[in-house]
Design an enzyme around this catalytic site. Structure first.
Site, mmCIF file in Angstrom:
data_model
loop_
_atom_site.group_PDB
_atom_site.id
_atom_site.type_symbol
_atom_site.label_atom_id
_atom_site.label_comp_id
_atom_site.label_asym_id
_atom_site.label_seq_id
_atom_site.Cartn_x
_atom_site.Cartn_y
_atom_site.Cartn_z
ATOM 1 N N GLN A 1 12.674 -41.868 -5.879
ATOM 2 C CA GLN A 1 13.273 -43.124 -6.643
ATOM 3 C C GLN A 1 14.323 -43.587 -5.476
ATOM 4 O O GLN A 1 15.171 -42.997 -4.979
ATOM 5 C CB GLN A 1 13.415 -42.875 -8.064
ATOM 6 C CG GLN A 1 12.699 -42.466 -8.949
ATOM 7 C CD GLN A 1 11.856 -43.607 -9.334
ATOM 8 O OE1 GLN A 1 10.936 -44.367 -8.578
ATOM 9 N NE2 GLN A 1 11.636 -43.775 -10.639
ATOM 10 N N SER A 2 14.347 -44.892 -5.552
ATOM 11 C CA SER A 2 15.316 -45.470 -4.768
ATOM 12 C C SER A 2 16.645 -45.350 -4.955
ATOM 13 O O SER A 2 17.704 -45.240 -3.691
ATOM 14 C CB SER A 2 14.940 -47.007 -4.261
ATOM 15 O OG SER A 2 13.628 -47.128 -3.990
ATOM 16 N N THR A 3 17.076 -45.489 -6.113
ATOM 17 C CA THR A 3 18.581 -45.322 -6.640
ATOM 18 C C THR A 3 18.842 -44.332 -7.839
ATOM 19 O O THR A 3 17.542 -44.173 -8.420
ATOM 20 C CB THR A 3 18.949 -46.622 -6.981
ATOM 21 O OG1 THR A 3 18.523 -47.272 -8.235
ATOM 22 C CG2 THR A 3 18.851 -47.688 -5.913
#
Length: 637
Positions: free
Chosen positions: A20-22
């Site tokens: 997941q990016s963040t």
């Protein structure tokens, strides 16, 4: 089951890559996370056993824009290179990489080691032309999508920042209310302490001096802890510098004060470096309530920048330091254009040895400092004479303002520490006496607060005792007397109480730099460049070793012989030559009789009538006349 999955693939591991990016997406996008973990079922459907399925989720909360800080991605590439992985599963290839420089090397390794890649749409073989084409297109589209999203977000952010409405973090002393309006901190102690920092810097003009004055007075600086709460800490150079350089205190919203450092080594953590003030991206003035105006802020920035002693790289002058040479940091060579250094060994002088140090060439020039400093100081005092009374009155007013600000801040410090001690006392009184673990800690905090109160009260008492009695306003008669006393600056300049650093600081208020050129004879050209751009040229007469090195040495030599042959005594010849503008090698503007005597002796000329007694000036009694007047023997006198 896909026809691309062979027995050789099933003998190796199937790896599910999850990302997941963040961190916010990890907490909020739970459905996406479930879909990624559900890829284990997809692997079982393709023929892998449960024991042969591994999950790599070490990159949760990390962006796929780069692989430099993704340990999970590096582990995946390493295992593929060791032929341990037969299949890589991901919900979408964007989960694996959004950068083609990371994506295509992975495809090359997978094609070489015979590893398949699968997503929700199907299974691909990077070693086949069709599989490589489809995966390459997916990677390119993923990278383009990242740039598109970033450009849209950046455009909205820049538009909001251009209006000064972007909600950036505020420094201590500024707060944002519930409606988003920025106001000054309601804490009077915080506002007074910040104002004091700016006043002290404009007085002492160095960050370190401000830090020392605050710590000597026992005045802490307001700071924000890691939770954003207000706290008080001892003043440091970095803390004072951050306050002085922050444009928010000048009421300006600024976006783009820093940029990322260009790292040649990819393993280094990217760092932010400050941009010059002219390169700031967006500046919106008068957006916040200001502690100082914008011209004052620019003045402070220039002083801080000029104090950095990086002479050749940034062409700064450095902070005024102790040392008797007056032009330290502002002397430049007229021949090569480089900064001249000071040298105290063997007598003070200015030396241009830049070419010698960096290129092995001979030293440009070295000039004795005494007479150059005296000439520049005289020019400075002469230029300042018309505005001397106004400058002294403004300095007196500024000193009074600083003293008042110091006393006000000391009173605020006492008030703050007393409140902290009262709060600690109330907390101690509310605790259960049987709970000794908590009561002991609260008692310790109370004692610490009381010690801070005593220290603040002692500092206030000491400052009150050291402060002189307030001066009464000047009446017209007293003001006329003060005006009559104008011209005191030369006495202040030579006063032993005035330090060398103070003289240099005074000089730099008007003088930008001094360009020096040592002539072939006894004249040094000193070109003073004033702060306003005006230029004054001075011909400074230097000390030389012989008459031959004087610019008019041969003329003076011939004139001495002419007068000596006429039978004129040496002292009269010296007076005549002085009136004609000649001077001795060791004198600034006079000809000494000993110089005339040496020239005459070298030419073999003898005076016919030599004086046997000194000539007395009119109005002065000789020894015999004094003895006769007092009625005493001349031997006693």
């Amino acid at each position: 089951m896909s026809e691309l999955v062979q027995l050789t693939h099933l003998k190796r591991k199937a790896v599910v890559y999850i990302r997941q990016s963040t961190p916010h997406q990890v907490l909020s996008n739970q459905e996406s996370l479930r879909l990624q973990y559900a890829l284990r079922q997809r692997a079982r459907e393709l023929g892998w056993h449960e024991a042969d399925i591994d999950v790599i989720d070490a990159d949760l909360g990390l962006s796929a824009a780069s692989a430099a800080h993704r340990g999970g991605f590096k582990e995946l590439v390493g295992r593929v290179g060791l032929s341990e992985v037969g299949l890589i599963l991901s919900v979408d290839v964007t989960r694996i990489a959004r950068n083609c420089s990371d994506w295509y090397p992975l495809l090359d390794i997978c094609g070489l080691r015979g590893c398949l890649i699968a997503d929700r749409d199907g299974v691909y073989d990077p070693g086949s032309p069709n599989g490589r084409l489809l995966l390459g297109l997916k990677g390119t589209i993923s990278e383009l999508e990242l740039h598109t999203i970033r450009s849209r977000l950046t455009a909205g952010l820049i538009a909001k920042a251009t209006r000064g409405e972007l909600a950036v973090s505020l420094p201590v002393g500024l707060v944002r209310d519930e409606s988003g309006v920025v106001l000054k901190d309601p804490n009077i102690a915080v506002r007074d302490r910040l104002s004091l920092v700016f006043q002290l810097f404009l007085k002492v003009r160095t960050v370190a001096a401000v830090m020392r004055m605050l710590n000597d007075q026992g005045l802490d600086l307001p700071r924000r802890d890691r939770h954003g709460e207000l706290c008080w800490a001892r003043a440091t150079v970095s803390a004072v510098s951050m306050i002085l350089k922050n444009p928010a205190y000048a009421g300006a919203f600024v976006y783009g004060r820093t940029r990322m450092r260009d790292n040649i080594r990819t393993d280094r953590t990217p760092a932010k470096i400050a941009r010059p003030i002219d390169d700031w991206r967006i500046v919106v003035k008068d957006r916040y309530p200001a502690y100082i105006d914008w011209p004052t802020y620019e003045k402070i920035r220039n002083i801080v920048s000029d104090n950095r002693a990086e002479y050749m790289r940034t062409k700064t002058r450095g902070a005024p330091r102790d040392g008797e040479l007056l032009l330290h940091g502002i002397a430049w060579c007229a021949r090569c254009g480089h900064k001249m250094y000071v040298r105290y060994k063997g007598g003070g002088e200015y030396v241009c040895n830049h070419l010698r140090s960096h290129a092995g060439l001979p030293t440009c020039q070295h000039i004795r400092a005494a007479r150059v400093d005296a000439a520049v100081a005289d020019a400075f005092l002469t230029a300042l004479a018309p505005a001397e009374f106004d400058a002294l009155s403004r300095a007196r007013k500024a000193q009074s303002q600083v003293e008042l600000a110091l006393r006000t801040n000391a009173e605020r410090e006492v008030e703050r520490t007393r409140y902290a001690a009262a709060l600690a006392q109330r907390q101690f009184n509310r605790v259960d006496p049987d709970n000794r673990l908590v009561a002991a800690e609260l008692e310790r905090r109370w004692e610490t607060a009381l010690m801070e109160v005593r220290a603040a009260e002692a500092a206030l008492a000491e400052q009150t005792a050291a402060r002189p009695s307030p001066q009464r306003p000047m009446g017209k008669a007293l003001e006329s007397k003060v005006v009559a006393l104008a011209g005191r600056l030369p006495q202040i300049w030579v006063d032993p109480a005035t330090t060398d650093a103070h003289r240099k600081a005074l000089l730099r208020c008007l003088v930008e730099k001094v360009i020096l050129d040592r002539g072939a004879h006894d004249i040094t050209l000193a070109r003073i460049v004033w702060r306003g751009g005006a230029v004054t040229e001075l011909n400074v007469k230097m000390r030389v070793n012989s008459v031959a090195k004087l610019s008019r040495g041969q003329e003076m030599h011939d004139r001495v012989l002419e007068l000596a042959r006429a039978g004129i005594p040496d002292d009269k010849i010296a007076n005549i030559l002085t009136s004609e503008g000649h001077r001795s090698p060791n004198s600034a503007d006079t000809v000494l009789p000993i110089t005339v005597q040496r020239i005459r002796f070298a030419a073999g000329i003898k005076v016919a009538v030599q004086r046997t007694k000194w000539r007395h000036a009119p109005g002065i009694l000789s020894a015999n006349e004094v003895a006769t007047t007092l009625g005493i023997p001349v031997n006693w006198l």
